[in-house]
Design an enzyme around this catalytic site. Structure first.
Site, PDB file in Angstrom:
ATOM      1  N   ARG A 102       0.886  -1.286   0.011  1.00 31.22           N
ATOM      2  CA  ARG A 102       0.061   0.057  -0.233  1.00 31.22           C
ATOM      3  C   ARG A 102       0.926   1.221   0.146  1.00 31.22           C
ATOM      4  NH1 ARG A 102      -3.853  -0.556   4.532  1.00 31.22           N
ATOM      5  NH2 ARG A 102      -2.310   0.102   5.807  1.00 31.22           N
ATOM      6  N   TYR A 121     -12.019  24.854  -7.842  1.00 27.11           N
ATOM      7  CA  TYR A 121     -12.823  23.592  -8.436  1.00 27.11           C
ATOM      8  C   TYR A 121     -13.633  23.126  -7.482  1.00 27.11           C
ATOM      9  CZ  TYR A 121     -13.071  18.640 -10.083  1.00 27.11           C
ATOM     10  OH  TYR A 121     -13.346  17.464 -10.469  1.00 27.11           O
ATOM     11  N   ASP A 162      -3.755  24.700  -6.060  1.00 31.64           N
ATOM     12  CA  ASP A 162      -3.936  23.802  -7.161  1.00 31.64           C
ATOM     13  C   ASP A 162      -3.595  24.198  -8.504  1.00 31.64           C
ATOM     14  OD1 ASP A 162      -5.422  22.237  -8.869  1.00 31.64           O
ATOM     15  OD2 ASP A 162      -7.053  22.173  -8.079  1.00 31.64           O
ATOM     16  N   LYS A 164      -5.300  15.189 -15.552  1.00 29.51           N
ATOM     17  CA  LYS A 164      -5.303  15.875 -16.554  1.00 29.51           C
ATOM     18  C   LYS A 164      -4.060  15.820 -17.573  1.00 29.51           C
ATOM     19  CE  LYS A 164      -9.096  17.245 -14.313  1.00 29.51           C
ATOM     20  NZ  LYS A 164     -10.064  16.465 -14.455  1.00 29.51           N
TER      21      LYS A 164
HETATM   22  C1  LIG Z   1      -8.825  22.354 -11.374  1.00 32.71           C
HETATM   23  C2  LIG Z   1      -8.690  21.104 -10.912  1.00 32.71           C
HETATM   24  N1  LIG Z   1      -8.545  20.481  -9.695  1.00 32.71           N
HETATM   25  C3  LIG Z   1      -8.770  19.314  -9.522  1.00 32.71           C
HETATM   26  C4  LIG Z   1      -9.512  18.252 -10.329  1.00 32.71           C
HETATM   27  C5  LIG Z   1      -9.722  17.062  -9.615  1.00 32.71           C
HETATM   28  O1  LIG Z   1      -9.053  16.018 -10.504  1.00 32.71           O
HETATM   29  P1  LIG Z   1      -9.423  14.580 -10.538  1.00 32.71           P
HETATM   30  O2  LIG Z   1     -10.748  14.549 -11.454  1.00 32.71           O
HETATM   31  O3  LIG Z   1      -8.313  13.847 -10.708  1.00 32.71           O
HETATM   32  O4  LIG Z   1     -10.224  14.192  -9.189  1.00 32.71           O
HETATM   33  C6  LIG Z   1      -9.931  18.841 -11.444  1.00 32.71           C
HETATM   34  C7  LIG Z   1     -10.745  17.811 -12.344  1.00 32.71           C
HETATM   35  O5  LIG Z   1     -11.562  18.588 -13.270  1.00 32.71           O
HETATM   36  C8  LIG Z   1      -9.734  20.147 -11.662  1.00 32.71           C
HETATM   37  O6  LIG Z   1     -10.285  20.513 -12.654  1.00 32.71           O
END
Ligand SMILES: Cc1ncc(COP(=O)(O)O)c(C=O)c1O
Length: 386
Positions: free
Chosen positions: A49, A102, A175, A200
């Site tokens: 893990r 987000y 982020d 992404k």
């Molecule tokens: C700016 C941003 N942060 C975080 C995430 C979350 O990523 P995940 O889909 O891998 O949880 C996204 C997903 O669209 C995003 O656009």
């Protein structure tokens, strides 16, 4: 030995492996220890893990890209954001989160952090760094940034906020998914934790979930690692391999998608049905000066505001698109579009834009083909918007 015993030992891992370009994918929950003393040796990997070779290789690669001393991996990008917060926040703390964050990260802050006694306030990312940090009360433990926001693309002065926050003993968490840890390196600008959805651009193929948190601070790295151990999160070696494979082509994909994105955005800027471009790499954008100062380039994600029209016209525009998929993610090789207005209601500050908002993700297709597709869909919009 009876057959039952022999069968259990067949096909065991070889002692040595030939050298390949990528690391070997080693699957395992059980880790066989060399001797009894090793079973309780904290310096050895004793259980799968914690991650095996390929996860460690990915952490090292991401740390090198982000200029970090260590990186932790999470089963999704959202988990990286929530995991970083859970690792350091405690009851009685207050966290300041940018209003353009987000939406699922916002939902976690609203619905989960409160249950654990953490207060959350959403701030306007257009606020000056001095006002943001200066007005922070003594309980503020962390400021969460997302620059540019991934829906409406407001830029923040990240270095200024990070410096002021550090002087006050407030942690910063960014982020950094839009920049993919490559076009902008938050740790080099004083941010404490740089998180991103590897799902992404780093993954790049819309087929794997993962997130990362990177830091230069030993104490924070210990806290992030402990958070993962306590919550029991783990990422699979196959997924880690996929992300590592994506990482190698990240620079060329970003260069191409960023350039195509700008070409498409410039064409859109002159279109009569488009009233505003939300793209920090365009000189007309309010965040352009900050972007030019801090960023090495742009990715292929931006938004447009259309001339005012009903939701039915927006839906007709989206449904008319032939080369753009309708989907919430981004960062893959393919072009995508969504309408954004349904996501703005939850915000405290930034809700009003001059017309319906569409977010576009520009993929690796020919930009001329994408422009032709947008042209015919905008004609459909015009006929429905009246
Ligand atoms: C700016 C941003 N942060 C975080 C995430 C979350 O990523 P995940 O889909 O891998 O949880 C996204 C997903 O669209 C995003 O656009």
């Amino acid at each position: 030995m009876k057959d039952e015993t022999r069968m259990i030992r067949l096909g065991a891992a070889p002692e040595t492996l030939v050298k390949t370009v990528g690391p070997p994918i080693q699957r395992g929950s059980t880790v066989l220890m060399p001797n009894a003393a090793a079973l309780y040796d904290d310096h050895q990997v004793t259980y799968g893990r914690q991650g095996l070779g390929v996860q460690a290789t990915l952490c090292d690669a991401l740390a090198a890209m982000e200029g970090a001393s260590g990186v932790t991996l999470y089963p999704s990008g959202l988990a990286a954001l929530t995991g970083a917060m859970l690792a350091v926040l405690k009851a009685g703390d207050e966290v300041l989160v940018c209003d353009t964050i987000y939406k699922p990260t916002r939902r976690f802050c609203e619905r989960v952090l409160g249950r654990f006694g953490v207060t959350v306030r959403f701030y306007d990312p257009r606020q000056s760094p001095q006002a943001l940090v200066g007005e922070a009360g003594p309980a503020v433990r962390m400021i969460v940034l997302e620059s540019p926001g991934s829906l409406t693309f407001e830029m923040q002065d990240v270095p200024a906020i990070a410096a002021l926050a550090r002087a006050r003993g407030i942690l910063t968490l960014a982020d950094n998914t839009w920049a993919a840890g490559y076009l902008f390196k938050p740790l080099e600008h004083g941010v404490d934790i740089s998180a991103q959805a590897l799902t992404k651009y780093v993954g790049g193929h819309s087929d794997v979930f993962m997130g990362s948190a990177a830091t230069r601070d030993k104490g924070l790295l210990d806290a992030l690692e402990a958070g993962i151990i306590h919550l029991g999160w783990s990422v699979s070696p196959d997924d880690a391999y996929q992300i590592l494979r994506g990482l190698r082509t990240l620079p060329v994909r970003l260069a191409r998608q960023g350039a195509s994105g700008l070409a498409v955005a410039e064409w859109l800027a002159a279109h009569p049905q488009v009233v505003r471009l939300l793209h920090p790499a365009l000189p007309c954008d309010a965040g352009h000066a900050l972007w030019s100062r801090d960023y090495a380039g742009a990715c292929g994600l931006f938004a447009i505001a259309l001339t005012p029209g009903p939701q039915s016209a927006v839906d007709a525009f989206l449904d008319a698109l032939k080369l753009f998929g309708l989907g919430f993610s981004w960062g893959g090789f393919e072009s995508l579009a969504i309408g954004c207005d349904q996501q703005l209601h939850c915000r405290d500050h930034l809700r009003d834009y001059p017309g319906p908002l569409i977010r576009l993700h520009i993929g690796l297709e020919d930009p001329g083909d994408l422009v032709a597709d947008l042209a015919q869909a905008l004609a459909v919009y015009a006929s429905h918007a009246g």
